[in-house]
Design a protein around this motif. Structure first.
Motif, PDB file in Angstrom:
ATOM      1  N   ILE A 254      38.988   2.952  89.400  1.00 33.61           N
ATOM      2  CA  ILE A 254      38.154   2.790  88.198  1.00 33.61           C
ATOM      3  C   ILE A 254      36.699   3.007  88.556  1.00 33.61           C
ATOM      4  O   ILE A 254      35.957   3.666  87.814  1.00 33.61           O
ATOM      5  CB  ILE A 254      38.386   1.409  87.560  1.00 33.61           C
ATOM      6  N   ASN A 255      36.257   2.466  89.699  1.00 32.55           N
ATOM      7  CA  ASN A 255      34.876   2.682  90.127  1.00 32.55           C
ATOM      8  C   ASN A 255      34.616   4.166  90.386  1.00 32.55           C
ATOM      9  O   ASN A 255      33.552   4.678  90.040  1.00 32.55           O
ATOM     10  CB  ASN A 255      34.580   1.859  91.382  1.00 32.55           C
ATOM     11  N   ALA A 256      35.593   4.839  90.975  1.00 34.55           N
ATOM     12  CA  ALA A 256      35.436   6.281  91.212  1.00 34.55           C
ATOM     13  C   ALA A 256      35.338   7.025  89.888  1.00 34.55           C
ATOM     14  O   ALA A 256      34.522   7.931  89.726  1.00 34.55           O
ATOM     15  CB  ALA A 256      36.609   6.803  92.042  1.00 34.55           C
ATOM     16  N   ILE A 257      36.187   6.634  88.939  1.00 31.38           N
ATOM     17  CA  ILE A 257      36.149   7.263  87.612  1.00 31.38           C
ATOM     18  C   ILE A 257      34.828   6.977  86.924  1.00 31.38           C
ATOM     19  O   ILE A 257      34.243   7.845  86.280  1.00 31.38           O
ATOM     20  CB  ILE A 257      37.350   6.804  86.758  1.00 31.38           C
ATOM     21  N   ARG A 258      34.319   5.758  87.066  1.00 29.71           N
ATOM     22  CA  ARG A 258      33.023   5.419  86.455  1.00 29.71           C
ATOM     23  C   ARG A 258      31.902   6.241  87.075  1.00 29.71           C
ATOM     24  O   ARG A 258      30.996   6.704  86.373  1.00 29.71           O
ATOM     25  CB  ARG A 258      32.748   3.920  86.602  1.00 29.71           C
ATOM     26  N   GLU A 259      31.944   6.422  88.406  1.00 29.38           N
ATOM     27  CA  GLU A 259      30.935   7.241  89.073  1.00 29.38           C
ATOM     28  C   GLU A 259      31.021   8.691  88.591  1.00 29.38           C
ATOM     29  O   GLU A 259      30.006   9.325  88.324  1.00 29.38           O
ATOM     30  CB  GLU A 259      31.110   7.173  90.599  1.00 29.38           C
ATOM     31  N   GLU A 260      32.251   9.169  88.479  1.00 31.55           N
ATOM     32  CA  GLU A 260      32.445  10.520  87.972  1.00 31.55           C
ATOM     33  C   GLU A 260      31.940  10.627  86.541  1.00 31.55           C
ATOM     34  O   GLU A 260      31.311  11.613  86.161  1.00 31.55           O
ATOM     35  CB  GLU A 260      33.921  10.900  88.038  1.00 31.55           C
ATOM     36  N   ASN A 261      32.177   9.593  85.746  1.00 35.98           N
ATOM     37  CA  ASN A 261      31.694   9.552  84.363  1.00 35.98           C
ATOM     38  C   ASN A 261      30.173   9.582  84.344  1.00 35.98           C
ATOM     39  O   ASN A 261      29.571  10.278  83.523  1.00 35.98           O
ATOM     40  CB  ASN A 261      32.238   8.321  83.653  1.00 35.98           C
ATOM     41  N   LYS A 262      29.521   8.825  85.258  1.00 36.01           N
ATOM     42  CA  LYS A 262      28.055   8.832  85.321  1.00 36.01           C
ATOM     43  C   LYS A 262      27.541  10.230  85.659  1.00 36.01           C
ATOM     44  O   LYS A 262      26.562  10.703  85.070  1.00 36.01           O
ATOM     45  CB  LYS A 262      27.567   7.833  86.358  1.00 36.01           C
ATOM     46  N   VAL A 263      28.219  10.879  86.610  1.00 36.17           N
ATOM     47  CA  VAL A 263      27.818  12.227  86.983  1.00 36.17           C
ATOM     48  C   VAL A 263      27.979  13.175  85.794  1.00 36.17           C
ATOM     49  O   VAL A 263      27.103  13.993  85.510  1.00 36.17           O
ATOM     50  CB  VAL A 263      28.644  12.715  88.200  1.00 36.17           C
ATOM     51  N   LEU A 264      29.096  13.028  85.087  1.00 35.75           N
ATOM     52  CA  LEU A 264      29.335  13.885  83.920  1.00 35.75           C
ATOM     53  C   LEU A 264      28.322  13.620  82.817  1.00 35.75           C
ATOM     54  O   LEU A 264      27.822  14.549  82.180  1.00 35.75           O
ATOM     55  CB  LEU A 264      30.763  13.699  83.405  1.00 35.75           C
ATOM     56  N   VAL A 265      28.010  12.354  82.582  1.00 35.17           N
ATOM     57  CA  VAL A 265      27.014  12.009  81.553  1.00 35.17           C
ATOM     58  C   VAL A 265      25.657  12.580  81.945  1.00 35.17           C
ATOM     59  O   VAL A 265      24.923  13.117  81.113  1.00 35.17           O
ATOM     60  CB  VAL A 265      26.959  10.480  81.345  1.00 35.17           C
ATOM     61  N   SER A 266      25.336  12.487  83.246  1.00 38.05           N
ATOM     62  CA  SER A 266      24.076  13.047  83.730  1.00 38.05           C
ATOM     63  C   SER A 266      24.057  14.567  83.535  1.00 38.05           C
ATOM     64  O   SER A 266      23.052  15.132  83.105  1.00 38.05           O
ATOM     65  CB  SER A 266      23.894  12.694  85.202  1.00 38.05           C
ATOM     66  N   SER A 267      25.179  15.208  83.830  1.00 38.78           N
ATOM     67  CA  SER A 267      25.266  16.664  83.638  1.00 38.78           C
ATOM     68  C   SER A 267      25.119  17.039  82.171  1.00 38.78           C
ATOM     69  O   SER A 267      24.439  18.005  81.835  1.00 38.78           O
ATOM     70  CB  SER A 267      26.603  17.190  84.158  1.00 38.78           C
ATOM     71  N   VAL A 268      25.752  16.254  81.304  1.00 34.14           N
ATOM     72  CA  VAL A 268      25.637  16.505  79.867  1.00 34.14           C
ATOM     73  C   VAL A 268      24.189  16.347  79.415  1.00 34.14           C
ATOM     74  O   VAL A 268      23.671  17.144  78.631  1.00 34.14           O
ATOM     75  CB  VAL A 268      26.582  15.576  79.063  1.00 34.14           C
ATOM     76  N   ALA A 269      23.513  15.315  79.937  1.00 41.11           N
ATOM     77  CA  ALA A 269      22.105  15.105  79.583  1.00 41.11           C
ATOM     78  C   ALA A 269      21.249  16.277  80.058  1.00 41.11           C
ATOM     79  O   ALA A 269      20.350  16.736  79.339  1.00 41.11           O
ATOM     80  CB  ALA A 269      21.608  13.801  80.181  1.00 41.11           C
ATOM     81  N   LYS A 270      21.538  16.775  81.274  1.00 36.81           N
ATOM     82  CA  LYS A 270      20.783  17.919  81.787  1.00 36.81           C
ATOM     83  C   LYS A 270      21.025  19.149  80.915  1.00 36.81           C
ATOM     84  O   LYS A 270      20.101  19.893  80.608  1.00 36.81           O
ATOM     85  CB  LYS A 270      21.190  18.220  83.229  1.00 36.81           C
ATOM     86  N   VAL A 271      22.274  19.364  80.523  1.00 36.60           N
ATOM     87  CA  VAL A 271      22.600  20.517  79.678  1.00 36.60           C
ATOM     88  C   VAL A 271      21.922  20.389  78.315  1.00 36.60           C
ATOM     89  O   VAL A 271      21.387  21.359  77.784  1.00 36.60           O
ATOM     90  CB  VAL A 271      24.135  20.661  79.528  1.00 36.60           C
ATOM     91  N   LYS A 272      21.910  19.162  77.761  1.00 37.20           N
ATOM     92  CA  LYS A 272      21.233  18.963  76.470  1.00 37.20           C
ATOM     93  C   LYS A 272      19.740  19.227  76.598  1.00 37.20           C
ATOM     94  O   LYS A 272      19.127  19.825  75.711  1.00 37.20           O
ATOM     95  CB  LYS A 272      21.472  17.545  75.964  1.00 37.20           C
ATOM     96  N   ALA A 273      19.143  18.767  77.715  1.00 41.93           N
ATOM     97  CA  ALA A 273      17.711  19.008  77.928  1.00 41.93           C
ATOM     98  C   ALA A 273      17.448  20.513  78.056  1.00 41.93           C
ATOM     99  O   ALA A 273      16.472  21.028  77.489  1.00 41.93           O
ATOM    100  CB  ALA A 273      17.236  18.266  79.171  1.00 41.93           C
ATOM    101  N   GLU A 274      18.302  21.204  78.786  1.00 49.23           N
ATOM    102  CA  GLU A 274      18.146  22.648  78.936  1.00 49.23           C
ATOM    103  C   GLU A 274      18.313  23.352  77.590  1.00 49.23           C
ATOM    104  O   GLU A 274      17.554  24.261  77.259  1.00 49.23           O
ATOM    105  CB  GLU A 274      19.170  23.191  79.940  1.00 49.23           C
ATOM    106  N   ASN A 275      19.282  22.914  76.805  1.00 54.05           N
ATOM    107  CA  ASN A 275      19.467  23.480  75.458  1.00 54.05           C
ATOM    108  C   ASN A 275      18.235  23.254  74.601  1.00 54.05           C
ATOM    109  O   ASN A 275      17.823  24.133  73.841  1.00 54.05           O
ATOM    110  CB  ASN A 275      20.694  22.872  74.782  1.00 54.05           C
ATOM    111  N   SER A 276      17.650  22.078  74.730  1.00 49.68           N
ATOM    112  CA  SER A 276      16.441  21.773  73.957  1.00 49.68           C
ATOM    113  C   SER A 276      15.303  22.704  74.363  1.00 49.68           C
ATOM    114  O   SER A 276      14.585  23.225  73.511  1.00 49.68           O
ATOM    115  CB  SER A 276      16.055  20.311  74.177  1.00 49.68           C
ATOM    116  N   ARG A 277      15.150  22.919  75.682  1.00 47.87           N
ATOM    117  CA  ARG A 277      14.089  23.818  76.156  1.00 47.87           C
ATOM    118  C   ARG A 277      14.339  25.242  75.669  1.00 47.87           C
ATOM    119  O   ARG A 277      13.417  25.927  75.243  1.00 47.87           O
ATOM    120  CB  ARG A 277      14.017  23.794  77.685  1.00 47.87           C
TER     121      ARG A 277
END
Length: 181
Positions: free
Chosen positions: A64-87
């Motif tokens: 579960i901790n590994a999945i949560r870490e992976e989820n954090k990485v994915l959420v971070s990636s999604v945030a980066k993609v959204k920021a790039e889309n905004s730019r």
């Protein structure tokens, strides 16, 4: 090749050890999310390595901790993609402003071009009319020159006729003249 008897007993998803382990971890994570205890069925298959730990909750917490870490990485990636889309959207919007201004300028210049073409056509028509007049005035000028020549010839003829009449009229005068005059 005949299927093994154990293959037909066990579901197809559990036929490979990796698939069985994955299915067990997903099942465990789902069970923890629902706060239910899981019961694992032990099989006699040597290829099947199911969860056989004394403390399954601890193993699942690692996953579960590994999945949560992976989820954090994915959420971070999604945030980066959204920021790039905004730019990218901002750049597109910025590029659209000059494009719309250029489009307006193009329409304005096209309107001016139409006006200038119309004006040019009118001027060409005026030039054609003036050329006709010039040709006409040239022919009129030629006629005037011809009439001047004719007049000068007539004037010369009249002068010659007048000189001839003066010469013959002179004898008459001579005769009709008195000596005192």
């Amino acid at each position: 090749m005949k299927p093994k008897r154990t293959d037909s007993i066990r579901p197809k998803i559990f036929q490979s050890p990796a698939a069985a382990a994955e299915a067990a971890s997903v099942t465990a994570a789902y069970a923890l999310a629902k706060s239910e205890k899981l019961e694992f069925i032990e099989t006699d298959d040597s290829n099947f390595e199911g969860v056989r730990e004394n403390n399954p909750v601890q193993d699942f917490s690692i996953e579960i901790n590994a999945i949560r870490e992976e989820n954090k990485v994915l959420v971070s990636s999604v945030a980066k993609v959204k920021a790039e889309n905004s730019r990218v959207r901002e750049k597109i919007d910025e590029s659209m402003v000059p494009t719309s201004e250029l489009s307006k300028e193009l329409h304005s210049v096209q309107g001016q071009l139409v006006v200038e073409r119309s004006r040019c056509s009118k001027l060409e028509a005026q030039i054609a009319e003036l050329q006709k007049r010039l040709e006409t005035s040239q022919s009129i000028e030629d006629e005037v020159q011809q009439l001047r020549r004719q007049k000068s010839m007539v004037d010369r003829n009249m002068e010659m006729a007048a000189a001839q009449t003066q010469g013959s009229g002179g004898v008459c005068r001579w005769i009709g003249r008195t000596p005192n005059t």
